[in-house]
Write an enzyme that holds these catalytic residues in place. Structure first.
Site, PDB file in Angstrom:
ATOM      1  N   PRO A   1       0.845  -1.196   0.000  1.00  0.00           N
ATOM      2  CA  PRO A   1       0.000   0.000   0.000  1.00  0.00           C
ATOM      3  C   PRO A   1       0.880   1.246   0.000  1.00  0.00           C
ATOM      4  O   PRO A   1       1.939   1.262   0.641  1.00  0.00           O
ATOM      5  CB  PRO A   1      -0.810  -0.130   1.289  1.00  0.00           C
ATOM      6  CG  PRO A   1      -0.105  -1.140   2.121  1.00  0.00           C
ATOM      7  CD  PRO A   1       0.714  -1.985   1.218  1.00  0.00           C
ATOM      8  N   HIS A   2       0.453   2.253  -0.740  1.00  0.00           N
ATOM      9  CA  HIS A   2       1.259   3.460  -0.827  1.00  0.00           C
ATOM     10  C   HIS A   2       0.393   4.673  -1.119  1.00  0.00           C
ATOM     11  O   HIS A   2      -0.720   4.556  -1.613  1.00  0.00           O
ATOM     12  CB  HIS A   2       2.355   3.306  -1.889  1.00  0.00           C
ATOM     13  CG  HIS A   2       1.817   2.937  -3.247  1.00  0.00           C
ATOM     14  ND1 HIS A   2       1.517   1.633  -3.598  1.00  0.00           N
ATOM     15  CD2 HIS A   2       1.514   3.692  -4.328  1.00  0.00           C
ATOM     16  CE1 HIS A   2       1.071   1.605  -4.838  1.00  0.00           C
ATOM     17  NE2 HIS A   2       1.048   2.847  -5.304  1.00  0.00           N
TER      18      HIS A   2
END
Length: 149
Positions: free
Chosen positions: A66-67
């Site tokens: 996730p980013h």
């Protein structure tokens, strides 16, 4: 560039408790509130959830990266988590995710953000690294492994 340049021992979670995507994101972001008290962690989670709505960051092989980007951030930050039981993360291969590398980057440094994501992706393609990550005994074992790459 070493991954440990963007990671602190306090940002490694050797046993995630969460069972859902949103809970995992909250759990991964939580230590940032301690390390960076000025950070709006609720906003960070919203940014990550918005990114997940565009498409899951569960890339397969038990991995999720996730980013997101935050305006007020001054540097790239990486948080690492492990879930031995696995979490349904809507991964591309439909398998539960066990390895989580959360990347938050300043809004204005796209190039660095992409280089860190590429480095993490290369690292996690290595089956031996994934095995070592999943079999590390505890926080100390994970920290030693992550400092070595």
């Amino acid at each position: 560039m070493k991954l440990s340049d963007y990671l602190a021992k306090e940002l490694i979670l050797p046993e995630l408790e969460s069972a859902t995507k949103s809970d995992v994101l909250n759990e991964l972001v939580a230590p940032l509130g301690v390390q960076y008290p000025e950070m709006d962690t609720d906003h960070a989670v919203r940014v990550l959830l918005d990114r997940e709505r565009l498409g899951s960051t569960g890339i397969g092989d038990g991995i999720a990266i996730p980013h997101g980007k935050l305006e007020d951030l001054e540097k790239v930050i990486v948080v690492v988590g492990r879930s031995r039981k696995g979490v349904e993360f809507e991964a591309l291969d439909h398998a539960p995710c066990t390895i989580f590398f959360l990347v938050l980057a300043p809004e204005q440094v796209a190039g660095m953000h992409l280089r860190v994501l590429a480095q993490i992706s290369r690292l996690l393609k290595d089956e031996e690294f994934r095995k070592a990550f999943l079999s590390a005994d505890d926080l100390e074992g994970l920290w030693a492994l992550l400092k070595s790459v």
